[in-house]
Design a protein around this motif. Structure first.
Motif, short mmCIF file in Angstrom:
data_model
loop_
_atom_site.label_atom_id
_atom_site.label_comp_id
_atom_site.label_asym_id
_atom_site.label_seq_id
_atom_site.Cartn_x
_atom_site.Cartn_y
_atom_site.Cartn_z
N MET A 13 0.84 -1.21 0.00
CA MET A 13 0.00 0.00 0.00
C MET A 13 0.86 1.25 0.00
O MET A 13 1.98 1.24 0.49
N LEU A 14 0.31 2.32 -0.52
CA LEU A 14 1.04 3.58 -0.50
C LEU A 14 1.09 4.10 0.92
O LEU A 14 0.14 3.95 1.68
N LYS A 15 2.20 4.73 1.26
CA LYS A 15 2.33 5.25 2.63
C LYS A 15 1.43 6.46 2.83
O LYS A 15 0.83 6.63 3.85
N LYS A 16 1.39 7.31 1.83
CA LYS A 16 0.48 8.46 1.95
C LYS A 16 0.15 8.98 0.56
O LYS A 16 0.84 8.69 -0.41
N LYS A 17 -0.89 9.75 0.49
CA LYS A 17 -1.33 10.33 -0.78
C LYS A 17 -0.23 11.24 -1.32
O LYS A 17 0.41 11.97 -0.56
N ILE A 18 -0.03 11.21 -2.61
CA ILE A 18 0.98 12.08 -3.23
C ILE A 18 0.45 13.51 -3.25
O ILE A 18 -0.68 13.75 -3.68
N THR A 19 1.27 14.46 -2.80
CA THR A 19 0.83 15.87 -2.78
C THR A 19 1.62 16.73 -3.75
O THR A 19 1.16 17.78 -4.19
N LYS A 20 2.82 16.28 -4.10
CA LYS A 20 3.61 17.03 -5.09
C LYS A 20 4.30 16.03 -6.01
O LYS A 20 4.64 14.92 -5.58
N ILE A 21 4.49 16.42 -7.25
CA ILE A 21 5.04 15.47 -8.23
C ILE A 21 5.84 16.21 -9.29
O ILE A 21 5.55 17.36 -9.63
N LEU A 22 6.87 15.53 -9.78
CA LEU A 22 7.67 16.04 -10.89
C LEU A 22 7.18 15.35 -12.16
O LEU A 22 7.06 14.13 -12.19
N VAL A 23 6.86 16.11 -13.18
CA VAL A 23 6.49 15.52 -14.47
C VAL A 23 7.79 15.35 -15.26
O VAL A 23 8.43 16.32 -15.65
N GLY A 24 8.19 14.09 -15.43
CA GLY A 24 9.50 13.79 -16.01
C GLY A 24 9.53 13.80 -17.52
O GLY A 24 9.58 12.75 -18.15
N THR A 25 9.50 14.98 -18.11
CA THR A 25 9.64 15.10 -19.56
C THR A 25 10.19 16.47 -19.91
O THR A 25 9.93 17.46 -19.22
N ASN A 26 10.97 16.51 -20.99
CA ASN A 26 11.43 17.80 -21.52
C ASN A 26 10.66 18.17 -22.80
O ASN A 26 11.02 19.10 -23.51
N ASN A 27 9.59 17.42 -23.06
CA ASN A 27 8.73 17.68 -24.22
C ASN A 27 7.58 18.59 -23.74
O ASN A 27 6.76 18.18 -22.92
N THR A 28 7.54 19.81 -24.24
CA THR A 28 6.55 20.79 -23.74
C THR A 28 5.11 20.37 -24.05
O THR A 28 4.21 20.64 -23.26
N GLY A 29 4.91 19.69 -25.16
CA GLY A 29 3.56 19.21 -25.51
C GLY A 29 3.08 18.17 -24.50
O GLY A 29 1.95 18.24 -24.02
N LYS A 30 3.95 17.22 -24.19
CA LYS A 30 3.61 16.19 -23.19
C LYS A 30 3.37 16.82 -21.83
O LYS A 30 2.44 16.46 -21.12
N LEU A 31 4.26 17.75 -21.46
CA LEU A 31 4.14 18.41 -20.15
C LEU A 31 2.76 19.07 -20.01
O LEU A 31 2.08 18.92 -19.00
N ARG A 32 2.36 19.77 -21.06
CA ARG A 32 1.07 20.46 -21.05
C ARG A 32 -0.09 19.47 -20.89
O ARG A 32 -0.98 19.67 -20.09
N GLU A 33 -0.05 18.38 -21.65
CA GLU A 33 -1.12 17.38 -21.59
C GLU A 33 -1.19 16.71 -20.21
O GLU A 33 -2.27 16.51 -19.66
N ILE A 34 -0.03 16.34 -19.67
CA ILE A 34 -0.02 15.66 -18.38
C ILE A 34 -0.48 16.61 -17.27
O ILE A 34 -1.27 16.22 -16.41
N LYS A 35 -0.04 17.85 -17.33
CA LYS A 35 -0.48 18.84 -16.33
C LYS A 35 -1.99 18.99 -16.35
O LYS A 35 -2.64 19.10 -15.30
N ASP A 36 -2.57 18.99 -17.54
CA ASP A 36 -4.02 19.14 -17.67
C ASP A 36 -4.78 17.93 -17.09
O ASP A 36 -5.93 18.06 -16.68
N LEU A 37 -4.13 16.78 -17.08
CA LEU A 37 -4.77 15.57 -16.56
C LEU A 37 -4.64 15.46 -15.04
O LEU A 37 -5.47 14.86 -14.38
N LEU A 38 -3.57 16.02 -14.49
CA LEU A 38 -3.30 15.87 -13.06
C LEU A 38 -4.30 16.64 -12.20
O LEU A 38 -4.80 17.68 -12.61
#
Length: 200
Positions: free
Chosen positions: A1-26
């Motif tokens: 089980m997870l120890k605790k809910k994730i509150t902050k996260i790094l989006v691991g990509t240098n592709n700005t298109g991917k970064l934008r899409e993932i941010k919109d989903l989070l």
């Protein structure tokens, strides 16, 4: 089980298109960081699958930034090209990641296989592998796919990457022609994200 809910996260990509899409989903309550915040360059992607490359990136960025990271590896598979460009999707655009060049390469390779390919439905799919990796964090993987076919011409200015030449199954227009909100509801990244969003 997870120890605790994730509150902050790094989006691991240098592709700005991917970064934008993932941010919109989070989730909006999540504190989101990008690799640019830490000035981290991308690692060599020498895995044999989308899942392996996704894990390589998540592990690398997480260790550099010392925080939990969500990484994506995704690409386009075309059946008649034996699954190419596949995990090499970004590399088909050369060092500068020029996707006009990459899409023209797709057309060139299809011409070699079948001169009449433009009159046929050339089966293809987008695949996305997502990985969450980090300190005190169980590693989580998910895969999302969307089937479709290759458009004979580049159409639309929305999205990024190969979006202007991919027509999803059941649709008449490319991802490049779709409104962002329309694409987000059906694409491979959304499907992969749905499987892991309960952890965020």
């Amino acid at each position: 089980m997870l120890k605790k809910k994730i509150t902050k996260i790094l989006v691991g990509t240098n592709n700005t298109g991917k970064l934008r899409e993932i941010k919109d989903l989070l989730p909006k309550n999540l504190k989101i960081y990008s690799t640019a915040d830490f000035n981290i360059k991308s690692p060599p992607e020498n895995g044999k699958t989308f899942k392996e490359n996704s894990l390589i990136k998540a592990r690398y960025f997480s260790k550099k930034a010392k925080m939990i990271c969500l990484s994506d590896d995704s690409g386009l598979e075309i059946d008649i090209l034996d699954g190419a460009p596949g995990i090499h999707s970004a590399r088909w655009g050369g060092k500068k990641g020029d996707f006009i060049k990459a899409m023209n390469k797709v057309f060139k390779e299809l011409d070699k296989k079948n001169r009449n390919w433009k009159t046929e439905k050339i089966k293809a799919r987008f695949i996305c592998a997502l990985t969450i990796y980090g300190p005190n964090q169980k590693t989580i993987n998910s895969i999302g796919k969307i089937e479709g076919h290759i458009s004979p011409y580049m159409k639309g200015k929305n999205g990024f990457g190969y979006d202007p030449i991919f027509i999803p199954k059941g649709k008449k227009i490319t991802f490049g022609e779709m409104k962002v909100s329309q694409k987000y509801r059906i694409d491979h990244r959304f499907k992969a994200f749905k499987k892991i969003k309960k952890f965020l």
